[in-house]
Design a protein around this motif. Structure first.
Motif, PDB file in Angstrom:
ATOM      1  N   GLN A   1       0.853  -1.182   0.000  1.00 14.52           N
ATOM      2  CA  GLN A   1       0.000   0.000   0.000  1.00 14.52           C
ATOM      3  C   GLN A   1       0.889   1.231   0.000  1.00 14.52           C
ATOM      4  N   SER A   2       0.382   2.362  -0.469  1.00  8.10           N
ATOM      5  CA  SER A   2       1.233   3.542  -0.678  1.00  8.10           C
ATOM      6  C   SER A   2       1.509   4.325   0.605  1.00  8.10           C
ATOM      7  N   GLN A   3       0.712   4.117   1.658  1.00 14.30           N
ATOM      8  CA  GLN A   3       0.914   4.849   2.906  1.00 14.30           C
ATOM      9  C   GLN A   3       1.837   4.044   3.814  1.00 14.30           C
ATOM     10  N   ALA A   4       3.138   4.273   3.646  1.00 14.40           N
ATOM     11  CA  ALA A   4       4.143   3.545   4.431  1.00 14.40           C
ATOM     12  C   ALA A   4       4.343   4.245   5.766  1.00 14.40           C
ATOM     13  N   THR A   5       4.506   3.455   6.814  1.00 16.09           N
ATOM     14  CA  THR A   5       4.631   4.033   8.156  1.00 16.09           C
ATOM     15  C   THR A   5       5.982   3.766   8.808  1.00 16.09           C
ATOM     16  N   ASP A   6       6.680   2.706   8.405  1.00 17.97           N
ATOM     17  CA  ASP A   6       7.969   2.413   9.033  1.00 17.97           C
ATOM     18  C   ASP A   6       8.751   1.431   8.149  1.00 17.97           C
ATOM     19  N   ILE A   7      10.071   1.398   8.349  1.00 19.47           N
ATOM     20  CA  ILE A   7      10.957   0.506   7.597  1.00 19.47           C
ATOM     21  C   ILE A   7      12.013  -0.042   8.549  1.00 19.47           C
ATOM     22  N   VAL A   8      12.247  -1.362   8.515  1.00 20.85           N
ATOM     23  CA  VAL A   8      13.360  -1.969   9.256  1.00 20.85           C
ATOM     24  C   VAL A   8      14.025  -3.010   8.355  1.00 20.85           C
ATOM     25  N   GLN A   9      15.261  -3.324   8.680  1.00 24.97           N
ATOM     26  CA  GLN A   9      15.994  -4.372   7.974  1.00 24.97           C
ATOM     27  C   GLN A   9      16.251  -5.523   8.931  1.00 24.97           C
TER      28      GLN A   9
ATOM     29  N   TRP B   1      11.673  -4.647   5.605  1.00 23.52           N
ATOM     30  CA  TRP B   1      10.260  -4.832   5.937  1.00 23.52           C
ATOM     31  C   TRP B   1       9.628  -3.455   6.012  1.00 23.52           C
ATOM     32  N   ILE B   2       8.494  -3.304   5.361  1.00 23.51           N
ATOM     33  CA  ILE B   2       7.806  -2.025   5.286  1.00 23.51           C
ATOM     34  C   ILE B   2       6.393  -2.200   5.815  1.00 23.51           C
ATOM     35  N   SER B   3       6.057  -1.446   6.830  1.00 20.32           N
ATOM     36  CA  SER B   3       4.684  -1.448   7.336  1.00 20.32           C
ATOM     37  C   SER B   3       3.894  -0.364   6.613  1.00 20.32           C
ATOM     38  N   THR B   4       2.665  -0.688   6.252  1.00 15.71           N
ATOM     39  CA  THR B   4       1.783   0.262   5.577  1.00 15.71           C
ATOM     40  C   THR B   4       0.399   0.191   6.221  1.00 15.71           C
ATOM     41  N   LEU B   5      -0.471   1.039   5.757  1.00 18.54           N
ATOM     42  CA  LEU B   5      -1.855   0.988   6.224  1.00 18.54           C
ATOM     43  C   LEU B   5      -2.680  -0.013   5.430  1.00 18.54           C
ATOM     44  N   GLY B   6      -1.992  -0.847   4.644  1.00 21.75           N
ATOM     45  CA  GLY B   6      -2.681  -1.881   3.881  1.00 21.75           C
ATOM     46  C   GLY B   6      -1.973  -3.222   3.942  1.00 21.75           C
TER      47      GLY B   6
ATOM     48  N   LYS C   1      -4.000  -9.766   6.841  1.00 19.34           N
ATOM     49  CA  LYS C   1      -4.741 -10.523   7.851  1.00 19.34           C
ATOM     50  C   LYS C   1      -4.918 -11.974   7.425  1.00 19.34           C
ATOM     51  N   ASP C   2      -5.030 -12.202   6.137  1.00 20.70           N
ATOM     52  CA  ASP C   2      -5.172 -13.578   5.651  1.00 20.70           C
ATOM     53  C   ASP C   2      -3.947 -14.421   5.971  1.00 20.70           C
ATOM     54  N   ASP C   3      -2.811 -13.771   6.182  1.00 15.93           N
ATOM     55  CA  ASP C   3      -1.580 -14.488   6.523  1.00 15.93           C
ATOM     56  C   ASP C   3      -1.315 -14.521   8.019  1.00 15.93           C
ATOM     57  N   GLY C   4      -2.264 -14.024   8.813  1.00 18.89           N
ATOM     58  CA  GLY C   4      -2.129 -14.111  10.269  1.00 18.89           C
ATOM     59  C   GLY C   4      -1.864 -12.808  10.976  1.00 18.89           C
ATOM     60  N   LEU C   5      -1.808 -11.659  10.255  1.00 18.76           N
ATOM     61  CA  LEU C   5      -1.591 -10.386  10.928  1.00 18.76           C
ATOM     62  C   LEU C   5      -2.822 -10.007  11.758  1.00 18.76           C
ATOM     63  N   VAL C   6      -2.560  -9.255  12.814  1.00 18.42           N
ATOM     64  CA  VAL C   6      -3.669  -8.764  13.631  1.00 18.42           C
ATOM     65  C   VAL C   6      -4.591  -7.881  12.806  1.00 18.42           C
ATOM     66  N   ASP C   7      -3.986  -6.989  12.019  1.00 17.86           N
ATOM     67  CA  ASP C   7      -4.756  -6.052  11.217  1.00 17.86           C
ATOM     68  C   ASP C   7      -3.874  -5.576  10.075  1.00 17.86           C
ATOM     69  N   ASN C   8      -4.484  -5.065   9.009  1.00 16.51           N
ATOM     70  CA  ASN C   8      -3.697  -4.539   7.896  1.00 16.51           C
ATOM     71  C   ASN C   8      -3.180  -3.136   8.156  1.00 16.51           C
ATOM     72  N   HIS C   9      -3.754  -2.447   9.134  1.00 19.50           N
ATOM     73  CA  HIS C   9      -3.284  -1.120   9.507  1.00 19.50           C
ATOM     74  C   HIS C   9      -2.091  -1.277  10.444  1.00 19.50           C
ATOM     75  N   LEU C  10      -0.881  -1.059   9.903  1.00 21.60           N
ATOM     76  CA  LEU C  10       0.351  -1.218  10.676  1.00 21.60           C
ATOM     77  C   LEU C  10       0.984   0.151  10.889  1.00 21.60           C
ATOM     78  N   HIS C  11       1.605   0.341  12.076  1.00 21.84           N
ATOM     79  CA  HIS C  11       2.079   1.671  12.451  1.00 21.84           C
ATOM     80  C   HIS C  11       3.561   1.717  12.790  1.00 21.84           C
ATOM     81  N   THR C  12       4.139   0.614  13.183  1.00 17.89           N
ATOM     82  CA  THR C  12       5.553   0.623  13.561  1.00 17.89           C
ATOM     83  C   THR C  12       6.132  -0.772  13.403  1.00 17.89           C
ATOM     84  N   LEU C  13       7.472  -0.840  13.288  1.00 16.49           N
ATOM     85  CA  LEU C  13       8.168  -2.113  13.140  1.00 16.49           C
ATOM     86  C   LEU C  13       9.367  -2.163  14.083  1.00 16.49           C
ATOM     87  N   PHE C  14       9.724  -3.389  14.447  1.00 13.84           N
ATOM     88  CA  PHE C  14      10.891  -3.602  15.301  1.00 13.84           C
ATOM     89  C   PHE C  14      11.471  -4.963  14.952  1.00 13.84           C
ATOM     90  N   HIS C  15      12.804  -5.042  14.962  1.00 14.98           N
ATOM     91  CA  HIS C  15      13.449  -6.315  14.623  1.00 14.98           C
ATOM     92  C   HIS C  15      14.463  -6.691  15.700  1.00 14.98           C
TER      93      HIS C  15
END
Length: 1005
Positions: free
Chosen positions: A37-45, A52-57, A72-86
């Motif tokens: 999705q085009s609304q990216a919220t965070d990036i981690v390696q 890995w890129i979190s988006t609102l989709g 969500k079909d792959d097990g995510l809590v929701d498609n709206h993602l806001h932050t990432l951590f590795h």
């Protein structure tokens, strides 16, 4: 301390505002390229190198070329993602309503309680005790403990935006200020009073131990218990900072809705839509292990910075043209840029002075320029030569050859003369004196593109019809008879060894003495057109239709792979198409040149001396059996196999692999080998898969390395060990079974041979018997012929005595033909049906003439039977016809009828029917007195025996039915019938013919 920093940032602001007109390059990846999705919220390696890129989709995993998306079909809590951590191979994704963990591409999720399901997880961190902490925007601080989420109660805030763990406490960025929380004591405090009640957005602990704090009042730097604040007044792009990142060089990057700021030792650089960034609403900044900078934008996906070594300038930056054809600097270091449509731009003291036809130029298309030693600016236009001397513009009139044509090259030689190249040759300006060299006075050069002078004072000219040099007052075509002949030479550069590098429409050539050598830059077609060339600091530089190429001349001589480097869109060029002879290198080691989308300034010193060499990473991304997609997303599944065993039918194996090299993902190549099949590595290839069809059974190990454009090899290969099981026919149990089967087959073979021998003996016996019967048949025919000949001669005598010459001649002629037919038929076992029918017609006609008024005969052949193609045993029918005449018809007082009918039966065999209306079988037997018994029984009996033997030899369906009586409904005898069934097959004919040969051979022996 604060005063010095403030002055420093004020200086940076001034220099930034002056340099703001330059444009940077950013490579964009969004939905079109595969981002979720085009609304990216965070990036981690992660630890393997994937981004890995979190988006609102949804969530995206990126290897530099391909995206794999999760939802969500792959097990995510929701498609709206806001932050990432590795951490340690795990990717944590903060979503609306909970958190998801991804390991080996599999997701497991933890949800907030239903009454908190609308809360957004905006911060994730891990402390020294490996505890995972979550910050939410509406329900405060949470702890991931024993596979469940535990809320930390009693805290005076609900909105936690960032978490920074220290040894015994957590720094918490909240909407109510900066808090310090001690989990073991469950105590909190406000350690920095100046930040109380401020809305804190992000926290970063830098490598030097200091803490950077993002707020809506700018950025704060906390070091040695001192707090400093920096805002737009100090040069920041915005005061509302939402994200902080430190790159691999220690530079601090700040994100805001107005763009991003980079803080370094050299000052501040801001990036927004004003200088190349397509979307300035930046949510987060990140860097990979190759030190590439990545930006997450709100609406345009993610961006990768092309770096700061290549800067772009165009109309948006205030420049007078985007179509630069020539660039030079005068004695004052002022920049002069010639354009295609707007004359020349003079950059002086921060201002742009435009010279065009309104200012006195002869034409607005300026192809070339030269700043001479006396401060003059020479301009070659589409309508002659111009010279700017201070405020004066001198136009060389069209009366001279140079003034009437497009000027395409300008050069000042060491003796101060100015060389002017045009369509018909060159003109040399020495003071005000003009010297013309063209075809009329011995110079054949056409359309001179470039002029240069070597260390010996020889002038070299690049022309559309080859390479020329001017030496000792003479022009010489240098490339005659060489590989360059016929090529249009566009430019010339000279290296430290006085070798000439030629840029042509068909690649680069190196002239060393009198020898021309082709120098290959790339296998891309557009790289063969060399628009400009330069030699700088031991490097040959070529501007092509595929970007910029740098050749390390010394490295090339040693065949080093990294000798040739390519700079394209990934490195910052906004257009790959360089303009013809538009290059210029200034004293500060900056390369200026024109492209299809504006002017470029490249920092050659950094590009050559500060290049970073990073090795790509390589992983197996798929395993396919018989080209089927068995594994596509999980390299964990590959690793978990160990030494996998494949069935013999699964011996066609395809490996897919991925080389991660974000700096130039399209340049990655691979070398691989399959140990057990090949010990040497296969030469480099850009293909990211390899197939091994029909592998023999055995153990194998696949190895693959990724190689960068600069020859850097991945530190370790991706490997996979497997085994192809032996086919069943090579197993122990199968071999034992084969031995047993061999014994059985041997016994069967012996039995078969004995059976064959017995059958052969039996067939031989039948052959002999057949031959005996044939001889007996011939003997009987001879006996019959004696009786028949006697009777026939009597009949001829009868006709002669009656003076019936016609009947005598007819009878004698038919009789002679019949004798000849009998003699011919007696030598063969088979004869054509047509021949046999002709023979019996002759026989019946003679008998008919002999016994006048006693019988008539008919021979009828079905149209489905071709008598010329059907073969039957020779002399087969005559005994039955003779029997019908003598024993059926002649004893009858009335006139008899004899019918022969030949047709095809339902089974396809030939059916011969012989009917007579004689006295019948029973009456004939009763009337016999014994004198013809032997004759009759021998003829029919021999024929029956022949049929039986043929059946045994050929196994075909031979059959004789009859003779039997024909009766009406009242049981009155109507006559006699014989039915003969003969097969029609090539095999039957071959066997009967062979029988005749074998029988003859046997009797001859």
């Amino acid at each position: 301390m604060l005063h010095k920093l403030t002055l420093f940032f004020s200086f940076i602001f001034f220099t930034f505002s002056v340099a703001y007109s330059q444009s940077y390059s950013f490579i964009n990846y969004s939905i079109k390229e595969g981002l979720a999705q085009s609304q990216a919220t965070d990036i981690v390696q992660d630890s393997k190198g994937y981004l890995w890129i979190s988006t609102l989709g949804g969530l995206s995993k990126f290897d530099g070329q391909n995206f794999i998306n999760y939802s969500k079909d792959d097990g995510l809590v929701d498609n709206h993602l806001h932050t990432l951590f590795h951490s340690k191979g795990l990717v944590y994704a903060g979503a609306t309503g909970g958190i998801s963990l991804l390991k080996n591409n599999r997701a497991s999720s933890y949800r907030l309680p239903k009454d908190q399901s609308e809360s957004k997880v905006r911060a994730i961190a891990k402390d020294d005790e490996e505890m995972i902490w979550l910050g939410t925007d509406n329900s405060g601080l949470w702890l991931l403990n024993d596979d469940s989420l535990v809320m930390i109660e009693g805290l005076p805030f609900n909105n936690v935006r960032s978490i920074l763990p220290e040894e015994e406490f957590l720094w918490l960025a909240t909407s109510n200020g900066l808090f310090k929380y001690k989990p073991k004591e469950d105590k909190w405090s406000l350690p920095i009073q100046d930040l109380n009640e401020q809305s804190i957005y992000d926290l970063l602990k830098a490598r030097d131990g200091s803490i950077w704090i993002a707020t809506y009042q700018g950025i704060y730097h906390f070091k040695n218990d001192e707090l400093k604040n920096f805002t737009t007044e100090n040069g920041l792009i915005s005061n509302r900072i939402k994200n902080i990142h430190e790159d691999g060089y220690g530079n601090i990057w700040l994100s805001s809705k107005q763009g991003t700021s980079k803080i370094s030792e050299k000052g501040i650089i801001n990036f927004s839509n004003l200088n190349g960034l397509k979307n300035h609403d930046i949510k987060a900044v990140s860097s990979d292990d190759e030190n590439n900078i990545w930006l997450a934008s709100n609406g345009n996906g993610i961006f990768r910075s092309g770096g700061e070594n290549i800067l772009n300038f165009n109309l948006d930056n205030g420049w007078c043209s985007e179509k630069a054809l020539s660039i030079t600097k005068d004695q004052n270091e002022d920049l002069w840029i010639s354009s295609f449509e707007n004359g020349v731009c003079h950059f002086k003291n921060g201002e742009i002075i435009n010279y065009n036809t309104n200012s006195g130029l002869s034409n607005n298309t300026v192809w070339c320029s030269l700043a001479d030693d006396e401060g003059n600016i020479w301009l070659g236009t589409s309508n002659g030569l111009n010279r700017i001397n201070g405020a004066n513009i001198i136009h060389y009139s069209s009366s001279s050859a140079a003034g009437s044509d497009r000027i395409t090259a300008l050069f000042q030689s060491k003796d101060g003369r100015v060389w002017c190249g045009h369509k018909y040759g060159v003109r040399i300006y020495d003071k005000e004196k003009e010297i013309s060299h063209d075809q009329e006075n011995g110079f054949d050069g056409k359309r001179i593109r470039n002029i240069i002078e070597d260390r010996n004072g020889v002038i070299w000219l690049a022309a559309d019809n080859g390479l020329f040099k001017y030496e000792n007052g003479l022009f010489v075509n240098v490339d005659k008879g060489s590989s360059v002949e016929g090529n249009a030479v566009l430019n010339i550069s000279i290296d430290e060894k006085d070798r000439k590098w030629l840029g042509t429409k068909n690649g680069v050539y190196l002239l060393d003495g009198k020898t021309f050598e082709r120098v290959y830059l790339d296998n891309v077609f557009s790289a063969q057109y060399i628009n400009f060339s330069e030699v700088f600091d031991g490097h040959f530089i070529a501007g092509t239709n595929n970007g910029l190429y740098l050749i390390n001349i010394e490295g090339r001589e040693s065949n080093a792979k990294e000798a040739i480097r390519h700079f394209g869109s990934d490195e910052g060029l906004k257009s790959l198409e360089c303009n013809l002879n538009s290059s210029y290198i200034d004293d500060s080691e900056q390369l200026w040149f024109g492209t299809g989308k504006g002017i470029v300034k490249a920092d050659l010193s950094k590009m050559i001396h500060e290049q970073e060499l990073h090795a790509p990473k390589v992983y197996l991304s798929g395993l396919r059996i018989l080209m089927n997609e068995e594994i596509t997303r999980s390299d964990k599944k590959i690793k978990a196999f160990g030494i996998h065993k494949f069935l013999p039918s699964e011996s066609h194996i395809t490996f897919d692999f991925t080389g991660i090299y974000f700096s130039d993902p399209n340049s990655v190549s691979y070398e691989y080998r399959l140990k057990g099949l090949q010990e040497e590595f296969v030469p480099l290839s850009n293909a990211s898969f390899v197939s091994f069809p029909f592998l023999p059974h055995g153990e194998y190990e696949f190895e693959v390395y990724a190689i960068s454009e600069m020859g850097q090899r991945s530190i370790k290969p991706a490997t996979y060990a497997f085994e192809i099981q032996a086919p069943y026919y090579k197993t122990v149990w199968f071999n034992a079974s084969m031995v047993l089967l061999g014994m059985l087959l041997g016994s069967a073979l012996l039995y078969w041979r004995r059976t064959v021998q017995i059958r052969k003996i039996e067939n031989q016996r039948l052959v002999y018997q057949s031959r005996i019967l044939s001889l007996e048949q011939q003997s009987l025919n001879s006996s019959m012929n004696r009786h028949f000949i006697f009777n026939a001669l009597n009949s001829i005598q009868y006709y002669i005595n009656r003076q019936d010459k016609f009947s005598a001649n007819k009878y004698l002629s038919n009789f002679a033909k019949l004798i000849r037919k009998n003699l011919d038929s007696s030598q063969e076992n088979l004869s054509f049906l047509s021949d046999e029918l002709e023979r019996i017609r002759l026989y019946l006609s003679l008998e008919h003439m002999r016994f006048q008024d006693k019988f008539e005969f008919e021979i009828d052949i079905d149209q489905n039977v071709d008598p010329n193609n059907v073969k039957i045993p020779s002399m087969l029918l005559q005994p039955f016809l003779e029997n019908s005449i003598w024993h059926g018809i002649l004893p009858k007082e009335e006139k008899g009828i004899l019918k022969v009918r030949i047709e095809r039966s339902l089974s396809g065999s030939i059916k011969i029917i012989i009917d007579d209306n004689g006295i019948g079988v029973d009456q004939s037997l009763a009337n016999k007195n014994g004198k013809d018994k032997i004759h009759e029984s021998k003829g029919v009996s021999l024929t029956n025996d022949r049929i039986i033997l043929y059946q045994k030899l050929t196994h075909e369906n031979f059959k004789i039915k009859g003779p039997f009586e024909l009766k009406n409904d009242k049981k009155e005898v109507l006559g006699t019938r014989v039915e003969i069934y003969l097969p029609e097959s090539q095999a039957f004919e071959e066997i009967i013919s062979e029988t005749n040969k074998l029988g003859t051979l046997a009797f001859n022996n």
